[in-house]
Write an enzyme that holds these catalytic residues in place. Structure first.
Site, PDB file in Angstrom:
ATOM      1  N   LYS A  41      56.091  36.374   1.268  1.00  0.00           N
ATOM      2  CA  LYS A  41      56.338  37.303   0.981  1.00  0.00           C
ATOM      3  C   LYS A  41      54.995  38.286   1.426  1.00  0.00           C
ATOM      4  O   LYS A  41      54.959  38.311   2.457  1.00  0.00           O
ATOM      5  CB  LYS A  41      55.270  36.386  -0.095  1.00  0.00           C
ATOM      6  CG  LYS A  41      53.985  35.418   0.489  1.00  0.00           C
ATOM      7  CD  LYS A  41      53.320  34.767  -0.385  1.00  0.00           C
ATOM      8  CE  LYS A  41      52.316  33.613  -0.412  1.00  0.00           C
ATOM      9  NZ  LYS A  41      51.565  32.307  -1.536  1.00  0.00           N
ATOM     10  N   ARG A 135      46.927  26.941 -12.078  1.00  0.00           N
ATOM     11  CA  ARG A 135      47.447  28.212 -12.349  1.00  0.00           C
ATOM     12  C   ARG A 135      48.710  28.787 -12.588  1.00  0.00           C
ATOM     13  O   ARG A 135      49.154  28.315 -13.926  1.00  0.00           O
ATOM     14  CB  ARG A 135      47.031  28.534 -11.159  1.00  0.00           C
ATOM     15  CG  ARG A 135      47.096  30.239 -10.368  1.00  0.00           C
ATOM     16  CD  ARG A 135      47.259  31.016  -8.800  1.00  0.00           C
ATOM     17  NE  ARG A 135      48.391  30.531  -7.433  1.00  0.00           N
ATOM     18  CZ  ARG A 135      48.928  30.931  -6.927  1.00  0.00           C
ATOM     19  NH1 ARG A 135      48.184  31.219  -5.940  1.00  0.00           N
ATOM     20  NH2 ARG A 135      49.509  29.652  -6.067  1.00  0.00           N
ATOM     21  N   TYR A 267      33.480  61.687   6.828  1.00  0.00           N
ATOM     22  CA  TYR A 267      32.840  62.212   5.750  1.00  0.00           C
ATOM     23  C   TYR A 267      31.793  61.527   5.360  1.00  0.00           C
ATOM     24  O   TYR A 267      31.643  60.549   6.108  1.00  0.00           O
ATOM     25  CB  TYR A 267      34.478  61.245   4.812  1.00  0.00           C
ATOM     26  CG  TYR A 267      35.542  61.928   4.395  1.00  0.00           C
ATOM     27  CD1 TYR A 267      35.407  63.659   3.864  1.00  0.00           C
ATOM     28  CD2 TYR A 267      36.456  60.962   4.544  1.00  0.00           C
ATOM     29  CE1 TYR A 267      36.609  63.714   3.827  1.00  0.00           C
ATOM     30  CE2 TYR A 267      37.983  61.313   4.668  1.00  0.00           C
ATOM     31  CZ  TYR A 267      38.017  62.992   3.941  1.00  0.00           C
ATOM     32  OH  TYR A 267      39.637  63.272   3.967  1.00  0.00           O
TER      33      TYR A 267
HETATM   34  C1  LIG Z   1      51.570  31.866  -0.651  1.00  0.00           C
HETATM   35  C2  LIG Z   1      52.054  30.651  -1.316  1.00  0.00           C
HETATM   36  C3  LIG Z   1      52.404  29.141  -0.037  1.00  0.00           C
HETATM   37  C4  LIG Z   1      51.923  29.996   1.358  1.00  0.00           C
HETATM   38  O1  LIG Z   1      50.449  29.284   1.644  1.00  0.00           O
HETATM   39  P1  LIG Z   1      49.731  29.238   3.202  1.00  0.00           P
HETATM   40  O2  LIG Z   1      48.612  28.919   2.695  1.00  0.00           O
HETATM   41  O3  LIG Z   1      49.965  30.256   3.623  1.00  0.00           O
HETATM   42  O4  LIG Z   1      50.194  28.693   4.093  1.00  0.00           O
HETATM   43  C5  LIG Z   1      52.727  27.761  -0.486  1.00  0.00           C
HETATM   44  N1  LIG Z   1      52.785  27.770  -1.611  1.00  0.00           N
HETATM   45  C6  LIG Z   1      52.082  28.743  -2.884  1.00  0.00           C
HETATM   46  C7  LIG Z   1      53.080  27.847  -4.259  1.00  0.00           C
HETATM   47  C8  LIG Z   1      52.120  30.268  -2.811  1.00  0.00           C
HETATM   48  O5  LIG Z   1      51.764  30.442  -3.775  1.00  0.00           O
END
Ligand SMILES: *Cc1c(COP(=O)(O)O)cnc(C)c1O
Length: 384
Positions: A41, A135, A267
């Site tokens: 992601k 969540r 700036y």
């Molecule tokens: C982003 C995410 C992960 C990966 O998490 P890391 O700590 O980067 O390994 C795994 N599960 C869910 C539900 C996530 O949102």
């Protein structure tokens, strides 16, 4: 059309050797029957989702997770194979993309399951379960609802997962909380088994795999660790494997100029030269992911193996550095924002600490304008 040079303005170099090392190191920790489901992601935490997923496919990885439907579509359009799980909410207007691109949707709660089922086309799904993070996910105690989701006509439920909210923490309270999440999870999975349901269950992310591999599961959804860093430097002390950073970030020197005593730069006149200074203008700014909070000496970059402080305010597209003490800096030189130069290194940890955040945020915000390519072999050799 002429091609843009990959190292033209500001860029990311990827070490697929280091990625492979991390994949092998993390695979060695996997509990029996568990495979990697890398989190790609947010553009693979800034690294570039397509080159990373492609390299992972070549290393035999056959499952990925993303946050958004658009990320899954982009992976498929670039030929990525295997299961792609969307961990986040997809709006009903985009449901048609799920079967069209063979994407698996996380079912964020019972009402969402009904909505997804009402879409009417068969959709692959993993049920998200809330075991304490509160969540996404249906409450684990709502067994009847979870059972009903498994039985919905148009949902092809191939998996079920939960997420640990404090798996990075060593404190006794957090460890007890995590154990409670795991117990709730195990209870749910065995009860489903008694009803004849055995979807692929998964609970571990990076810190889960590193700290609680005994929780097992069909997949480990590893993100940050795969990219060779942890969220915070302090966590390295109890990391059971050696991880190697996958990316470095670079920018060019656009020009070098002299500031005369009393002149200011950038700036807000935020930096004023007390004496004569040599400064360089770099082709990277906060729109590329260099946090503006590193302005005015709170951050630095590497040039010719030396450290050059950031002066004045970081701009959207450019950054000003003081190179008075670094000989022979020229227009076109490569400045290292994250990575090694000579004997020195600026790590994602250093940036995160200076900006008051975690490496996950620094990496995932590296901007779309950075080109991403594999590290030239010559550079890798020079670092060994
Ligand atoms: C982003 C995410 C992960 C990966 O998490 P890391 O700590 O980067 O390994 C795994 N599960 C869910 C539900 C996530 O949102």
């Amino acid at each position: 059309m002429a091609e843009l040079a990959s190292h033209g303005r500001a860029w990311i170099e990827l070490s697929m050797d280091n990625l492979r090392h991390n994949v092998e190191a993390l695979r060695a920790l996997l509990p029996p029957g568990c495979e990697l489901m890398p989190a790609v992601k947010a553009n693979a935490y800034g690294h570039g989702a397509v080159p990373i997923a492609r390299a992972l496919n070549e290393m035999g990885v056959q499952a990925f997770c993303v946050a958004a439907a658009s990320e899954g579509v982009a992976l498929r359009e670039n030929g990525i194979q295997g299961e792609i799980l969307i961990l986040g909410y997809t709006c009903p207007e985009n449901f048609a993309l799920l079967p069209q691109y063979d994407l698996t949707q996380a079912v964020v709660d019972y009402d969402y399951a009904k909505l997804l089922n009402a879409f009417g086309q068969r959709v692959k799904a993993h049920i998200a379960v809330d075991t304490g993070m509160h969540r996404l996910g249906e409450r684990y105690a709502h067994f009847d609802r979870i059972l009903a989701m498994l039985q919905m006509e148009h949902l092809d439920v191939t998996g079920i997962f939960t997420h640990l909210s404090a798996s990075d923490s060593e404190s006794p309270e957090d460890r007890a909380f995590t154990a409670g999440q795991a117990a709730a999870w195990r209870g749910l999975i065995s009860r489903l088994g008694r009803y004849g349901y055995a979807p692929r269950a998964h609970i571990l992310s990076s810190y889960g795999l590193l700290n609680y591999p005994e929780y097992g599961g069909a997949y480990a959804r590893v993100g940050i660790a795969l990219y060779g860093v942890l969220s915070e430097r302090a966590d390295l002390a109890r990391c059971p494997v050696e991880l190697r950073p996958v990316l470095s970030v670079h920018a060019r020197v656009a020009l070098v100029r002299t500031l005369f005593p009393g002149e200011s730069v950038g700036y807000g006149l935020a930096y004023r030269a007390a004496q004569r200074r040599r400064i360089a203008i770099l082709t990277i700014g906060y729109a590329d992911g260099l946090p503006r909070s590193l302005s005015c000496g709170r951050g630095s970059v590497l040039l010719h193996g030396r450290e050059a402080p950031i002066i004045g305010r970081i701009c959207m597209d450019q950054t000003l550095i003081d190179v008075t003490d670094i000989p022979d800096v020229q227009s076109g030189d490569d400045a290292v924002v994250i990575g090694q130069s000579g004997e020195r290194e600026i790590s994602a940890y250093t940036l995160a600490e200076a900006a008051g955040t975690i490496t996950n945020e620094i990496l995932s915000r590296l901007g779309a304008r950075l080109s991403r390519s594999e590290e030239p072999a010559a550079r890798i050799a020079s670092l060994q």
